[in-house]
Design an enzyme around this catalytic site. Sequence first.
Site, PDB file in Angstrom:
ATOM      1  CG  ASP A 145      -1.880   1.124   1.261  1.00 37.17           C
ATOM      2  OD1 ASP A 145      -1.531   2.235   0.802  1.00 37.17           O
ATOM      3  OD2 ASP A 145      -3.008   0.912   1.715  1.00 37.17           O
ATOM      4  CG  HIS A 146       1.204   4.416  -3.077  1.00 38.29           C
ATOM      5  ND1 HIS A 146      -0.016   4.023  -3.532  1.00 38.29           N
ATOM      6  CD2 HIS A 146       1.198   5.759  -3.136  1.00 38.29           C
ATOM      7  CE1 HIS A 146      -0.732   5.087  -3.855  1.00 38.29           C
ATOM      8  NE2 HIS A 146      -0.015   6.165  -3.629  1.00 38.29           N
ATOM      9  CG  HIS A 187      -4.514   4.347  -0.550  1.00 43.20           C
ATOM     10  ND1 HIS A 187      -3.515   3.397  -0.552  1.00 43.20           N
ATOM     11  CD2 HIS A 187      -4.752   4.627  -1.858  1.00 43.20           C
ATOM     12  CE1 HIS A 187      -3.169   3.137  -1.800  1.00 43.20           C
ATOM     13  NE2 HIS A 187      -3.907   3.859  -2.615  1.00 43.20           N
TER      14      HIS A 187
HETATM   15  C1  BG6 Z   1      -3.895   4.698  -6.104  1.00 49.60           C
HETATM   16  C2  BG6 Z   1      -5.241   4.741  -6.749  1.00 49.60           C
HETATM   17  O1  BG6 Z   1      -3.798   3.612  -5.229  1.00 49.60           O
HETATM   18  O2  BG6 Z   1      -3.695   5.897  -5.359  1.00 49.60           O
HETATM   19  C3  BG6 Z   1      -5.356   5.946  -7.664  1.00 49.60           C
HETATM   20  O3  BG6 Z   1      -5.424   3.552  -7.509  1.00 49.60           O
HETATM   21  C4  BG6 Z   1      -5.028   7.205  -6.907  1.00 49.60           C
HETATM   22  O4  BG6 Z   1      -6.655   6.045  -8.228  1.00 49.60           O
HETATM   23  C5  BG6 Z   1      -3.708   7.067  -6.166  1.00 49.60           C
HETATM   24  O5  BG6 Z   1      -4.937   8.246  -7.864  1.00 49.60           O
HETATM   25  C6  BG6 Z   1      -3.480   8.240  -5.255  1.00 49.60           C
HETATM   26  O6  BG6 Z   1      -2.191   8.156  -4.714  1.00 49.60           O
HETATM   27  P1  BG6 Z   1      -1.398   9.458  -4.272  1.00 49.60           P
HETATM   28  O7  BG6 Z   1      -0.138   8.946  -3.676  1.00 49.60           O
HETATM   29  O8  BG6 Z   1      -1.198  10.265  -5.515  1.00 49.60           O
HETATM   30  O9  BG6 Z   1      -2.291  10.154  -3.287  1.00 49.60           O
END
Ligand code: BG6
Length: 519
Positions: free
Chosen positions: A206-207, A269
């Site tokens: 989960d980034h 997230h």
């Molecule tokens: C991803 C989603 O996990 O997270 C995307 O699949 C979303 O739809 C993105 O745009 C948002 O990540 P961040 O780091 O740009 O807030």
Amino acid sequence: MSQDHQNNERRQQDRGACFLFGGQSLPAFSLVIFGGSGDLTARKLVPALYNLFRHHCLPGRFNIVGCGRSVMTHAEFRRSLAEFDRETRGATAEADESWEHFAASIFYQELSYDDPQAYQRLAELLNQLDRERHTAPNRIFYLAVPPALYPVIATQLGPAGLAAQTATNWARIVVEKPFGHDLPSATALDKTLHAGFREEQIFRIDHYLAKETVQNILMLRFANAIFEPIWNRGFIDYVGIISAEKLGVEHRAGFYEQAGVLRDMFQNHMLQLLALTAMEPPSRFEAAQVQDEKVKVFRALKPLNQANLGENLVLGQYGPGTVDGREVPGYRRETGVATDSLTPTFAAMKVGIDNWRWRGVPFYLVSGKRMPAKETRIIIQFKEVPHSMFRRELADSILANRLILGIYPEEKISLNFQAKSPGTKEYLHPATMSFNYERRQGSPGQHYDAYEMVLLDCIIGDHMLFWRQDGVELSWSFLTPILQECESCPETVRKLLQTYPAGTPGPEAAHPWMKLLGK
Ligand code: BG6
């Protein structure tokens, strides 16, 4: 092996052992990327690995093996990645030289994902690289492919002997969200992964967990004595967690039409941010103990009332509008989206946590695409003072304290409080104390981006920044009834789903909640 190749190897080893994480040196490894010729590899994974290499954060010996259906030689694969790197980073002689050193560790193997023989050939290539380049048989298998291929690949690795570990060497598999589509499919995917791998070999990315400011939530809460005593229903009025995006669905309609915002952002997230904000302090800062505490939060989530979902849930879909002064089409006009699509691109959810600490404190979770600005933040809204001795002097009530944990665009922590205005009268004015990550002086650590962080942690085998399966299943248990209600009954979703013009803060029904969050 050519002389050049050997020289490159020597140079890499000369960079010295990589010391990170309190002096721990990284083991030599081979990273196999399935989906090697795809977008994620070129855009995120290889740039992250290259950055780590340039900052001397990879061990002296490593192999990166891209695998995919395309037919390519090692040289062609390296060239395609180099071109991408040059386009994005801009060419310099120095960068070119450093790239050449890095690229000497990159290889390519054509592979048909459902062909058992192809995995045998991959095993042979990895063994050959270990022999010739003196790398240790530590393997990471990164599934940078569409989720439908996860089970296909995961079930082939075991029989080819690629999931096997010894006392000294390991094999790990990395999967990206979505982990399934609902609870049954998440459980089925897990069963497939477990056919070849044990839980400690599986890394579910989960980034958001790799973002510095997200990791800092636990530091702020548990490394400071002043927050914990007031971090509860006695002092906190509500919590807001917002992740707003300016972008629309872009080129991902195929995935997004099936997912919508609840699967795309909430299952992973948003619930991770909630868990970090709400969890109890673990006794030690170790992956298993942190995961245990998060899981307790997921278990305590109060199910939304199915009979009246609208009380706690607002769904929206963006219509045509203006973003940054540019006219943009509505969701239903995006390429690949059904003209009568009922997929939500926005959701606002009021969630309760049934435990001693949080009983009665609403958590407002909001995420949407095509909103006015890209912004991710957590708002801790404290209660008003119990009695105002300034009532006679001040017409308005005194604004309550608010702590904001900014994750994007500003990585900062700010506390709003009341201060006296200069002068003789007792006038108050709101003031803010801020801590800004970027402006922090004398930081001893290197700043890693999310993919660099997760790759490093996977190499050292630390699960802190990854999902554990019990958490995945509990978050699906919470969301699956909501999804079922919306998806099995178009009437329900039609009632809940409102259109909002692109570039505005979501549908009208959510505005009172958005106001609470300062929008
Ligand atoms: C991803 C989603 O996990 O997270 C995307 O699949 C979303 O739809 C993105 O745009 C948002 O990540 P961040 O780091 O740009 O807030």
